[in-house]
Design an enzyme around this catalytic site. Structure first.
Site, PDB file in Angstrom:
ATOM      1  N   HIS A 131      -3.884   6.929   2.408  1.00 47.62           N
ATOM      2  CA  HIS A 131      -4.182   5.605   1.861  1.00 47.62           C
ATOM      3  C   HIS A 131      -5.563   5.177   2.357  1.00 47.62           C
ATOM      4  O   HIS A 131      -5.902   5.363   3.529  1.00 47.62           O
ATOM      5  CB  HIS A 131      -3.114   4.617   2.331  1.00 47.62           C
ATOM      6  CG  HIS A 131      -3.432   3.197   1.986  1.00 47.62           C
ATOM      7  ND1 HIS A 131      -3.747   2.802   0.702  1.00 47.62           N
ATOM      8  CD2 HIS A 131      -3.507   2.079   2.772  1.00 47.62           C
ATOM      9  CE1 HIS A 131      -3.997   1.499   0.711  1.00 47.62           C
ATOM     10  NE2 HIS A 131      -3.855   1.043   1.934  1.00 47.62           N
ATOM     11  N   CYS A 147       0.816  -1.225   0.000  1.00 52.81           N
ATOM     12  CA  CYS A 147       0.000   0.000   0.000  1.00 52.81           C
ATOM     13  C   CYS A 147       0.845   1.268   0.000  1.00 52.81           C
ATOM     14  O   CYS A 147       0.333   2.356  -0.246  1.00 52.81           O
ATOM     15  CB  CYS A 147      -0.956  -0.012   1.181  1.00 52.81           C
ATOM     16  SG  CYS A 147      -2.076  -1.407   1.097  1.00 52.81           S
ATOM     17  N   ASN A 171     -10.212  -0.627  -0.737  1.00 53.20           N
ATOM     18  CA  ASN A 171      -8.748  -0.513  -0.711  1.00 53.20           C
ATOM     19  C   ASN A 171      -8.178  -1.069  -2.020  1.00 53.20           C
ATOM     20  O   ASN A 171      -8.175  -2.285  -2.232  1.00 53.20           O
ATOM     21  CB  ASN A 171      -8.209  -1.289   0.500  1.00 53.20           C
ATOM     22  CG  ASN A 171      -6.705  -1.154   0.663  1.00 53.20           C
ATOM     23  OD1 ASN A 171      -6.017  -0.652  -0.222  1.00 53.20           O
ATOM     24  ND2 ASN A 171      -6.196  -1.631   1.786  1.00 53.20           N
TER      25      ASN A 171
END
Ligand code: UT7
Length: 338
Positions: A256, A116, A286
């Site tokens: 994020h 990520c 996500n």
């Protein structure tokens, strides 16, 4: 030090059309729209269903959008860096596939495998190539087809992830705008909290690796949650302090998109109100390396030159980081792709 900075000069994105809603997931695993919404903030994610289309398919489309909007040809690109944990294959690098598909004849490229935090790390690497004067035009792409490594029988992870790609072009800027500072961190001690064990040289594909479901993403949610808040808020606060920035100076926090509660806790620690936080987790979930450029794509039309953005990410590794960007352009100055 040099006054030559790397500035983002266009943003592009690609999102598959198919939507996987919380209601759809209720039919797959023992979960509920209420649980997913209250624990994560996610309502739906996009899925690239076609098995013949992989991460490079999305990356190429996001990159082409960047080039079209900026009005330049692929032959002008010097370097392509792709952040992804779902490359089309182990090798060649997805950057090579994208280079060929775009027709970026003179470009070289490589992939960044930092989960990520991949887009942030790729952005940081790309900026050095511009600042040093080695390159003029660098494409940075965050792209992940998470649906290929998500176990849709595991309710603790399958509700979180989606597919998508976002891309930015970096070019030199001497007006004081651009990527002005960044901090990158890794701590491999607790890597087992978030990983995919299968498919590498430790656990190559075998009947046993398939049987043990090692080719799927694994996450121990709660410890990752805690580390994510501490990690993201820590570096974001540190980068602000190092540059004498207060919450008032920041136009947007670009976090994020892993969990709305992580973002909320991070923003609170930084003293930044939620109306100054880019949030699209509700619609995309996500998307791993794609979350940050997808945020930039969604908010680009609101940004004006000189706006301060603090980007922050946390992910597998563990890896995390934060970047201070002074926005460099007005979206209205770019070509329309509609
Ligand atoms: O992007 C990379 C970094 N990743 C992250 O930042 C993600 C970090 N972690 C998280 O976002 C959260 O930990 C999760 C969303 C993964 C889980 O939320 P949580 O509030 O930490 O839940 P939990 O793991 O503590 O589980 C609470 C309960 C458990 O049941 P019991 O043991 O209390 O009976 C779980 O079994 O919720 C249960 N549960 C679910 N229930 C309904 C777990 N997943 C689900 C589900 N639907 N999908």
């Amino acid at each position: 030090m040099t006054d030559r900075k790397a500035a983002i000069t266009a943003v592009g994105h690609y999102l598959p059309e198919e939507r996987l809603t919380n209601r759809d997931l209720e039919k797959l695993v023992d979960t509920s729209d209420e649980w997913i919404t209250s624990r994560t903030g996610i309502k739906e994610r996009r899925i690239l269903r076609d098995p013949d289309k992989a991460t490079s398919y999305m990356a190429v489309r996001a990159a082409q959008m960047v080039l079209d909007r900026r009005g330049i040809g692929a032959d002008e690109v010097d370097l392509i860096i792709i952040a992804t944990v779902t490359p089309d294959m182990m090798f060649p690098a997805t950057a090579c596939l994208v280079q060929a598909e775009l027709g970026a004849g003179k470009a070289w490229g490589f992939d960044v495998l930092a989960a990520c935090s991949g887009f942030l790390f790729a952005l940081s690497a790309a900026a050095r190539f511009i600042e040093s004067g080695k390159h003029e035009k660098v494409l940075v792409i965050g792209a992940d087809k998470m649906s290929t490594i998500v176990d849709y029988t595991d309710r603790t992870t399958c509700i979180l992830f989606g597919d998508g790609a976002g891309a930015v072009l970096l070019e030199a800027n001497t007006d004081g705008n651009g990527i002005l500072d960044s901090m990158e961190r890794v701590d491999g001690n607790d890597w087992k909290g978030l990983c995919m064990l299968g498919g590498g040289s430790l656990h190559p594909a075998s009947p046993t690796s398939v049987e043990k479901r090692l080719h799927y993403l694994y996450q121990d949610g709660q410890p990752v949650f805690k580390r994510a808040v501490v990690g993201m808020a820590g570096v974001a606060e540190a980068i602000m302090k190092r540059n004498n920035l207060t919450g008032d100076d920041v136009r947007y926090l670009v976090p994020h998109q892993a969990n709305l509660r992580i973002i909320d806790a991070t923003a609170r620690r930084m003293g930044i109100p939620m109306e100054k936080v880019m949030l699209n987790i509700e619609r995309y979930g996500n998307t791993t390396a794609a979350t940050l450029p997808l945020c930039l794509a969604d908010w680009e039309h609101e940004l004006v030159p000189g706006d301060n953005l603090i980007l922050a990410a946390f992910g597998g590794g563990f890896s995390w980081g934060s970047t201070w960007v002074k926005w460099a352009y007005d979206a209205a100055s770019l070509n329309s792709t509609h």
